[in-house]
Design a protein around this motif. Structure first.
Motif, mmCIF file in Angstrom:
data_model
loop_
_atom_site.group_PDB
_atom_site.id
_atom_site.type_symbol
_atom_site.label_atom_id
_atom_site.label_comp_id
_atom_site.label_asym_id
_atom_site.label_seq_id
_atom_site.Cartn_x
_atom_site.Cartn_y
_atom_site.Cartn_z
ATOM 1 N N GLY A 40 0.792 -1.222 0.000
ATOM 2 C CA GLY A 40 0.000 0.000 0.000
ATOM 3 C C GLY A 40 0.825 1.272 0.000
ATOM 4 O O GLY A 40 0.295 2.363 0.182
ATOM 5 N N VAL A 41 2.128 1.140 -0.209
ATOM 6 C CA VAL A 41 3.022 2.302 -0.216
ATOM 7 C C VAL A 41 3.094 2.863 -1.635
ATOM 8 O O VAL A 41 3.369 2.129 -2.588
ATOM 9 N N PRO A 42 2.858 4.182 -1.773
ATOM 10 C CA PRO A 42 2.960 4.775 -3.108
ATOM 11 C C PRO A 42 4.420 4.809 -3.582
ATOM 12 O O PRO A 42 5.321 5.131 -2.817
ATOM 13 N N ILE A 43 4.616 4.452 -4.835
ATOM 14 C CA ILE A 43 5.942 4.453 -5.444
ATOM 15 C C ILE A 43 5.877 5.309 -6.702
ATOM 16 O O ILE A 43 4.942 5.183 -7.498
ATOM 17 N N GLU A 44 6.864 6.169 -6.865
ATOM 18 C CA GLU A 44 6.955 6.969 -8.086
ATOM 19 C C GLU A 44 8.293 6.683 -8.744
ATOM 20 O O GLU A 44 9.340 6.707 -8.101
ATOM 21 N N LYS A 45 8.248 6.383 -10.034
ATOM 22 C CA LYS A 45 9.448 6.113 -10.805
ATOM 23 C C LYS A 45 9.513 7.117 -11.948
ATOM 24 O O LYS A 45 8.549 7.242 -12.717
ATOM 25 N N THR A 46 10.620 7.841 -12.044
ATOM 26 C CA THR A 46 10.790 8.818 -13.112
ATOM 27 C C THR A 46 11.886 8.341 -14.056
ATOM 28 O O THR A 46 12.963 7.948 -13.611
ATOM 29 N N THR A 47 11.589 8.363 -15.343
ATOM 30 C CA THR A 47 12.551 7.993 -16.372
ATOM 31 C C THR A 47 12.839 9.224 -17.211
ATOM 32 O O THR A 47 11.921 9.926 -17.632
ATOM 33 N N TRP A 48 14.127 9.485 -17.446
ATOM 34 C CA TRP A 48 14.551 10.638 -18.234
ATOM 35 C C TRP A 48 15.019 10.194 -19.608
ATOM 36 O O TRP A 48 15.634 9.145 -19.753
ATOM 37 N N ALA A 49 14.742 11.005 -20.611
ATOM 38 C CA ALA A 49 15.235 10.776 -21.964
ATOM 39 C C ALA A 49 15.818 12.084 -22.487
ATOM 40 O O ALA A 49 15.227 13.150 -22.306
ATOM 41 N N SER A 50 16.985 11.993 -23.101
ATOM 42 C CA SER A 50 17.595 13.150 -23.766
ATOM 43 C C SER A 50 17.108 13.172 -25.208
ATOM 44 O O SER A 50 17.102 12.137 -25.880
ATOM 45 N N VAL A 51 16.703 14.352 -25.667
ATOM 46 C CA VAL A 51 16.118 14.487 -26.995
ATOM 47 C C VAL A 51 16.954 15.441 -27.831
ATOM 48 O O VAL A 51 17.354 16.508 -27.362
ATOM 49 N N LEU A 52 17.217 15.049 -29.080
ATOM 50 C CA LEU A 52 17.838 15.923 -30.070
ATOM 51 C C LEU A 52 16.946 15.953 -31.297
ATOM 52 O O LEU A 52 16.472 14.909 -31.757
ATOM 53 N N LYS A 53 16.689 17.152 -31.814
ATOM 54 C CA LYS A 53 15.902 17.341 -33.032
ATOM 55 C C LYS A 53 16.730 18.189 -33.980
ATOM 56 O O LYS A 53 17.154 19.293 -33.624
ATOM 57 N N PRO A 54 17.027 17.700 -35.188
ATOM 58 C CA PRO A 54 17.800 18.498 -36.139
ATOM 59 C C PRO A 54 17.116 19.832 -36.436
ATOM 60 O O PRO A 54 15.896 19.912 -36.494
ATOM 61 N N GLY A 55 17.910 20.883 -36.598
ATOM 62 C CA GLY A 55 17.390 22.199 -36.944
ATOM 63 C C GLY A 55 17.435 23.151 -35.767
ATOM 64 O O GLY A 55 17.978 22.848 -34.702
ATOM 65 N N ASP A 56 16.845 24.327 -35.973
ATOM 66 C CA ASP A 56 16.880 25.367 -34.939
ATOM 67 C C ASP A 56 15.563 25.493 -34.176
ATOM 68 O O ASP A 56 15.406 26.361 -33.331
ATOM 69 N N GLY A 57 14.606 24.645 -34.480
ATOM 70 C CA GLY A 57 13.347 24.644 -33.737
ATOM 71 C C GLY A 57 12.289 25.575 -34.266
ATOM 72 O O GLY A 57 11.137 25.492 -33.845
ATOM 73 N N GLY A 58 12.643 26.478 -35.160
ATOM 74 C CA GLY A 58 11.656 27.407 -35.699
ATOM 75 C C GLY A 58 10.921 28.131 -34.588
ATOM 76 O O GLY A 58 11.490 28.498 -33.566
ATOM 77 N N LYS A 59 9.631 28.314 -34.768
ATOM 78 C CA LYS A 59 8.826 29.028 -33.771
ATOM 79 C C LYS A 59 8.501 28.175 -32.555
ATOM 80 O O LYS A 59 8.138 28.699 -31.511
ATOM 81 N N LEU A 60 8.640 26.859 -32.684
ATOM 82 C CA LEU A 60 8.288 25.975 -31.572
ATOM 83 C C LEU A 60 9.213 26.134 -30.371
ATOM 84 O O LEU A 60 8.784 26.005 -29.233
ATOM 85 N N ILE A 61 10.477 26.466 -30.612
ATOM 86 C CA ILE A 61 11.446 26.499 -29.505
ATOM 87 C C ILE A 61 11.039 27.486 -28.410
ATOM 88 O O ILE A 61 11.317 27.263 -27.235
ATOM 89 N N GLN A 62 10.324 28.542 -28.757
ATOM 90 C CA GLN A 62 9.901 29.513 -27.742
ATOM 91 C C GLN A 62 8.942 28.907 -26.720
ATOM 92 O O GLN A 62 8.774 29.438 -25.634
ATOM 93 N N TYR A 63 8.316 27.769 -27.064
ATOM 94 C CA TYR A 63 7.374 27.120 -26.154
ATOM 95 C C TYR A 63 7.995 25.939 -25.404
ATOM 96 O O TYR A 63 7.366 25.375 -24.524
ATOM 97 N N LEU A 64 9.212 25.568 -25.755
ATOM 98 C CA LEU A 64 9.866 24.425 -25.114
ATOM 99 C C LEU A 64 10.604 24.888 -23.862
ATOM 100 O O LEU A 64 11.820 24.984 -23.816
ATOM 101 N N LYS A 65 9.830 25.153 -22.835
ATOM 102 C CA LYS A 65 10.335 25.656 -21.558
ATOM 103 C C LYS A 65 10.189 24.603 -20.475
ATOM 104 O O LYS A 65 9.360 23.694 -20.578
ATOM 105 N N LYS A 66 10.970 24.746 -19.422
ATOM 106 C CA LYS A 66 10.939 23.809 -18.311
ATOM 107 C C LYS A 66 9.498 23.584 -17.842
ATOM 108 O O LYS A 66 8.734 24.528 -17.654
ATOM 109 N N GLY A 67 9.132 22.310 -17.678
ATOM 110 C CA GLY A 67 7.807 21.951 -17.194
ATOM 111 C C GLY A 67 6.761 21.749 -18.277
ATOM 112 O O GLY A 67 5.702 21.184 -18.016
ATOM 113 N N THR A 68 7.034 22.186 -19.510
ATOM 114 C CA THR A 68 6.078 22.029 -20.597
ATOM 115 C C THR A 68 5.904 20.553 -20.931
ATOM 116 O O THR A 68 6.869 19.818 -21.061
ATOM 117 N N LYS A 69 4.657 20.124 -21.075
ATOM 118 C CA LYS A 69 4.368 18.732 -21.434
ATOM 119 C C LYS A 69 4.434 18.595 -22.947
ATOM 120 O O LYS A 69 3.808 19.368 -23.671
#
Length: 137
Positions: A40-69
């Motif tokens: 009955g003990v809650p367990i949380e497991k977090t998995t991290w992935a490093s992401v690379l996307k070719p290019g400069d991100g265009g207009k999308l990069i302005q929205y890729l901020k910490k915490g964004t889903k």
């Protein structure tokens, strides 16, 4: 090639990196799973992935901020390494083909936002679908 699909939150703001004279958008994504063990003990497991996307991100990069889903789809590569204490770990790396925001950032969640404004936002979110198979992991 192995493919992966991840939904998670950015661990820090995305940044532009130059690798072998090519531009990439780079960020880390955390995916957390919560469950209750047999006692009955809650367990949380977090998995991290490093992401690379070719290019400069265009207009999308302005929205890729910490915490964004985000949703990320692409080739998956793993790398085994030892930490400072000699304990082995596996790093998960994604060569992103597709990156999408899972929700509007808070500054875009304006009541009464018109269809034209929403359409412009959707156009800003388009990302060049081109890819590269020569990422230097």
């Amino acid at each position: 090639m192995l493919k992966a699909e991840i939904i998670g939150n950015l661990g820090s703001d995305a940044e532009i990196r130059i690798i072998n004279e090519k531009k990439y958008v780079a960020f880390s994504v955390a995916h957390s799973e919560r469950r209750i063990d047999a006692n009955g003990v809650p367990i949380e497991k977090t998995t991290w992935a490093s992401v690379l996307k070719p290019g400069d991100g265009g207009k999308l990069i302005q929205y890729l901020k910490k915490g964004t889903k985000v949703f990320v789809r692409g080739g998956i590569y793993t790398k085994i390494y030892n930490d400072r204490n000699g304990v082995p770990h596996v790093a998960i790396n994604i060569d992103a083909d597709d990156i999408q925001l899972c929700c509007l950032p808070p500054q875009k969640q304006v009541q009464g936002q018109g269809a034209a404004q929403q359409e412009q936002y959707n156009e800003d979110m388009d990302w060049d679908k081109g890819g590269s198979d020569d990422l230097p992991y």
